[in-house]
Scaffold this active site. Structure first.
Site, PDB file in Angstrom:
ATOM      1  N   GLU A   1       0.990  -1.267   0.080  1.00  0.00           N
ATOM      2  CA  GLU A   1       0.231  -0.357   0.478  1.00  0.00           C
ATOM      3  C   GLU A   1       0.791   1.411   0.170  1.00  0.00           C
ATOM      4  OE1 GLU A   1      -2.368  -0.496   3.289  1.00  0.00           O
ATOM      5  OE2 GLU A   1      -4.065  -1.936   1.562  1.00  0.00           O
TER       6      GLU A   1
ATOM      7  N   GLU B   1      -6.146  -7.019  -1.294  1.00  0.00           N
ATOM      8  CA  GLU B   1      -6.923  -7.018  -0.383  1.00  0.00           C
ATOM      9  C   GLU B   1      -8.203  -6.161  -0.149  1.00  0.00           C
ATOM     10  OE1 GLU B   1      -4.071  -5.916   3.130  1.00  0.00           O
ATOM     11  OE2 GLU B   1      -5.292  -4.754   3.692  1.00  0.00           O
TER      12      GLU B   1
END
Length: 356
Positions: A181, A273
């Protein structure tokens, strides 16, 4: 996608013609008897059914060029919850949940890889092997979180992916997620990182798809005021890659859903995710919004992985707290929190939940 496992093996049957003939038959079985004795073909697994995956256009495709949608689970950080990843729990993921893919999350900081590179590399390799033994695909997740600039861990990433690719280059079930991320940095900086790490992997494992994190916590920039256009207009210079998108349904609403829909029409996207809760993976579940995302991903064959396969106290961890310390039970719904019950059903029987 997964056929049931056979529970019986073939046996040899003989006819009692005479004592001598019976003895001869038992010693020298006929062709038909030998055929009956052979074990049945192994049940289909996601990997045996689909083989080496590759990116074709905007889709993830199997070895025959047909688009596929993988559904599965992500581990929590392996520095915190390795005791949730046992033979029993992985058997449950493959055979009871009927998942296609396991995402192995190796945190870089947060007491992870940087503290003991060899240990966490060995642990990742062990989980890759165990998932492979169960016929699952594996996403090798370089879980960089803080700092959000992937260049901060460039040398570590090179070492990690060199070690992992060296060990697993002959497998046909690996996908490499090279930056979990990214945040607080431009898309051009993330792209620069990707164009340095991808050749490291390709030199050893030229066939495996590579998954590239997008700006602002893998939101195509939406969480920092951007859009997918920055990637569409300036894609990574590499083939056989996909771009990642993450969402948490209680926090990430229509703007994020619309971004995912638009991006998937222009780019190969993998949702590596997501959760049914807020962006911290906690709080109340929003199953209605989550189902809207799942309906979209089913319609566009976007593969997905849910966060997370542990017994963390947060609502996003699928097992009730204490399950891992007790080593199960792992199967069925009794050990699961509400989010676990919901996601297990949608991995097991996705066709039972058609789009509204």
């Amino acid at each position: 996608m997964r056929a049931p496992h056979p529970s019986l093996r073939g046996g040899v049957a003989v006819t009692a013609l005479s004592g001598v003939l019976l003895l001869l038959l038992s010693l020298v079985p006929t062709g038909s008897a030998r055929a009956a004795a052979a074990p049945r073909a192994a049940a289909a697994t996601p990997v045996s059914a689909n083989g080496q995956l590759k990116v074709c256009g905007t889709k993830l495709c199997n070895s025959r060029g047909n688009p596929v949608q993988l559904r599965g689970m992500s581990t929590h950080g392996t520095q915190w919850y390795p005791h949730c990843l046992t033979s029993g729990s992985l058997n449950a993921l493959a055979d009871d949940w009927k998942a296609d893919v396991l995402r192995v999350s190796t945190y870089v900081q947060e007491d992870g890889y940087e503290t003991d590179p060899q240990h966490f590399t060995d642990l990742a390799n062990s989980l890759i092997r165990q998932a492979t033994d169960r016929g699952l695909y594996v996403i090798v997740d370089w879980h960089m979180l803080t700092p959000g600039d992937p260049h901060a861990n460039l040398s570590r990433a090179r070492q990690f992916f060199t070690d992992i690719a060296n060990r697993n280059k002959d497998r046909n079930n690996i996908l490499y997620e090279i930056a979990n991320e990214p945040s607080g940095v431009s898309w051009s900086r993330i792209k620069s990182y990707a164009e340095q790490i991808i050749p490291t992997i390709r030199a050893l494992d030229p066939d495996a798809p590579v998954l590239v994190g997008t700006r602002a916590w893998s939101s195509f920039g939406v969480s920092e005021g951007g859009t997918e256009a920055e990637v569409v207009n300036n894609p990574v210079r590499a083939s056989n890659i996909m771009y990642t998108f993450h969402f948490y349904a209680s926090s990430h609403r229509d703007e994020y859903l619309a971004t995912l829909s638009r991006a998937a029409d222009r780019l190969p996207v993998f949702v590596t995710e997501f959760g049914t809760q807020n962006y911290a993976g906690e709080g109340a579940d929003d199953f209605a919004m989550s189902q809207r995302y799942l309906d979209l991903m089913a319609a566009k064959k976007i593969s997905w992985v849910n966060w997370n396969f542990s017994d963390d106290h947060r609502s996003g961890a699928v097992f009730k707290t204490g399950t891992c310390d007790r080593s199960g039970p792992w199967t069925g719904t009794a050990p699961l929190k509400p989010a676990g019950v919901w996601i297990r059903e949608r991995i097991r029987t996705p066709d039972a939940f058609p789009a509204a």
